[in-house]
Design a protein around this motif. Sequence first.
Motif, PDB file in Angstrom:
ATOM      1  N   PRO A  10       0.869  -1.188   0.000  1.00 34.31           N
ATOM      2  CA  PRO A  10       0.000   0.000   0.000  1.00 34.31           C
ATOM      3  C   PRO A  10       0.897   1.227   0.000  1.00 34.31           C
ATOM      4  O   PRO A  10       1.182   1.814   1.039  1.00 34.31           O
ATOM      5  N   GLY A  44      -4.274   3.736  -0.239  1.00 31.04           N
ATOM      6  CA  GLY A  44      -4.823   3.126   0.967  1.00 31.04           C
ATOM      7  C   GLY A  44      -4.720   4.129   2.109  1.00 31.04           C
ATOM      8  O   GLY A  44      -4.472   5.326   1.894  1.00 31.04           O
ATOM      9  N   THR A  45      -4.867   3.633   3.319  1.00 30.37           N
ATOM     10  CA  THR A  45      -4.650   4.503   4.485  1.00 30.37           C
ATOM     11  C   THR A  45      -3.217   5.015   4.439  1.00 30.37           C
ATOM     12  O   THR A  45      -2.943   6.190   4.717  1.00 30.37           O
ATOM     13  N   THR A  46      -2.305   4.112   4.068  1.00 24.57           N
ATOM     14  CA  THR A  46      -0.883   4.450   4.015  1.00 24.57           C
ATOM     15  C   THR A  46      -0.609   5.495   2.936  1.00 24.57           C
ATOM     16  O   THR A  46       0.305   6.306   3.062  1.00 24.57           O
ATOM     17  N   TYR A 134     -12.229  -3.936   2.276  1.00 27.97           N
ATOM     18  CA  TYR A 134     -11.333  -3.679   3.416  1.00 27.97           C
ATOM     19  C   TYR A 134     -12.170  -3.612   4.690  1.00 27.97           C
ATOM     20  O   TYR A 134     -12.957  -2.681   4.872  1.00 27.97           O
ATOM     21  N   ILE A 136     -12.056  -3.081   8.507  1.00 26.42           N
ATOM     22  CA  ILE A 136     -11.202  -2.577   9.587  1.00 26.42           C
ATOM     23  C   ILE A 136     -12.073  -1.867  10.624  1.00 26.42           C
ATOM     24  O   ILE A 136     -12.145  -0.628  10.683  1.00 26.42           O
ATOM     25  N   ARG A 139     -11.191   1.271  12.693  1.00 29.17           N
ATOM     26  CA  ARG A 139     -11.201   2.581  12.027  1.00 29.17           C
ATOM     27  C   ARG A 139     -12.614   2.974  11.594  1.00 29.17           C
ATOM     28  O   ARG A 139     -12.963   4.150  11.598  1.00 29.17           O
ATOM     29  N   LYS A 162      -9.269  -7.488   2.496  1.00 31.17           N
ATOM     30  CA  LYS A 162      -8.134  -7.073   3.315  1.00 31.17           C
ATOM     31  C   LYS A 162      -8.662  -7.112   4.741  1.00 31.17           C
ATOM     32  O   LYS A 162      -9.528  -6.314   5.133  1.00 31.17           O
ATOM     33  N   GLY A 187      -4.448  -7.210   6.708  1.00 32.05           N
ATOM     34  CA  GLY A 187      -4.034  -5.811   6.703  1.00 32.05           C
ATOM     35  C   GLY A 187      -3.441  -5.438   8.047  1.00 32.05           C
ATOM     36  O   GLY A 187      -3.249  -4.263   8.351  1.00 32.05           O
ATOM     37  N   ASP A 189      -0.211  -5.903   9.887  1.00 30.11           N
ATOM     38  CA  ASP A 189       1.159  -6.313   9.573  1.00 30.11           C
ATOM     39  C   ASP A 189       1.697  -7.357  10.554  1.00 30.11           C
ATOM     40  O   ASP A 189       2.347  -8.316  10.167  1.00 30.11           O
ATOM     41  N   ILE A 204      -1.523  -7.085   2.831  1.00 23.75           N
ATOM     42  CA  ILE A 204      -1.358  -5.724   2.303  1.00 23.75           C
ATOM     43  C   ILE A 204      -0.717  -4.965   3.450  1.00 23.75           C
ATOM     44  O   ILE A 204      -1.373  -4.668   4.451  1.00 23.75           O
ATOM     45  N   LEU A 205       0.587  -4.695   3.325  1.00 20.37           N
ATOM     46  CA  LEU A 205       1.384  -4.380   4.512  1.00 20.37           C
ATOM     47  C   LEU A 205       2.180  -3.103   4.337  1.00 20.37           C
ATOM     48  O   LEU A 205       3.144  -3.053   3.554  1.00 20.37           O
ATOM     49  N   ALA A 206       1.828  -2.092   5.114  1.00 20.09           N
ATOM     50  CA  ALA A 206       2.604  -0.851   5.075  1.00 20.09           C
ATOM     51  C   ALA A 206       4.062  -1.121   5.459  1.00 20.09           C
ATOM     52  O   ALA A 206       4.992  -0.548   4.879  1.00 20.09           O
ATOM     53  N   ASN A 249      -0.215   5.745  11.313  1.00 26.80           N
ATOM     54  CA  ASN A 249       0.346   5.345  10.020  1.00 26.80           C
ATOM     55  C   ASN A 249      -0.116   6.361   8.964  1.00 26.80           C
ATOM     56  O   ASN A 249      -1.293   6.707   8.948  1.00 26.80           O
TER      57      ASN A 249
END
Length: 291
Positions: A10, A44-46, A134, A136, A139, A162, A187, A189, A204-206, A249
């Motif tokens: 991402p 993404g968020t990242t 996604y 989550i 969030r 994710k 998602g 990590d 899917i890893l920042a 993040n």
Amino acid sequence: MGTLQGVYLPIITPFQDDEIDEETYRNLIEQYLLTGISGLIPLGTTGESPTLSNDETERMTELTVSAVNGRLPVYVGVGGNCTKKVLQLLTRVERYAIQGILSVCPYYNRPSQRGIYEHFLRISEATNLSIIIYNIPYRTGVNLENETLLKLAEQRNIIGVKDSCGNLKQTAELIGQKPDGFSVLTGEDALFYTTVTHGGDGGILAAAHLRTAEFVEIFRLLQANDYQAALPRWQALSRFIPLLFQEPNPTPLKYVLHRLGLIPSHETRLPLVEISSELQRRLDNLIDSLA
Ligand SMILES: O=C(O)C1=N[C@H](C(=O)O)C[C@H](O)C1
């Protein structure tokens, strides 16, 4: 519709003086294309999607597609809590040769399961692109239950999730019940190893902005059932992950990328602000091991 498997990045959105730093972004893409990742996920968020305008979202899509030039699949973050607005943005990014979108569950207005189902059904019916949902809840404020997700997985273009549901039991049950061809990517990590060893399809890893090839290698070892080789490598690699999420993040991540010389500025847009001096000090101590 392809199956998703492996490590997806991402990718961050670099800024300079509040503008997207396009040259740095292209250079980052060139670098990550060499690492063995399975795909790129801008916005993404990242990628700080909440603070980009629709014009910037379209520009980032265009930039990514032209820089990648068909060498990797691209899934663009397009989500929201107003179905109509998501559909409008979708028509803008669909103009570019992307494989699909990553679409977050509607946040803040806390829809029911039927509302979330209808939201993604409309999106699915409106496009031929592949869709990764996604989930989550920490969030968004709502959890997408497995029953709802499995019903959505019947749509031909909803190809994966994710998963950041924060509940291993829910994740393990989903992996046990998912249909063939539907992928569960973590998602979270820190749960990459756990998810893949439970039958998940990757992440899917920042954090994979750092030591990217090592994330990819650990995935390869797990796929080959070589847990003895994978576990110590994962234990060594994953030590830095909590620090990257100690403050919002991608602010710690951008700080590290800047220190490593990969981006000229670690700037983020408000309301994200630069990390505390205490976290800077802790990350500085790790810099050599993160390149
Ligand atoms: O942008 C993403 O996609 C990711 N966002 C997560 C978050 O910040 O909550 C973290 C994950 O590594 C990837």
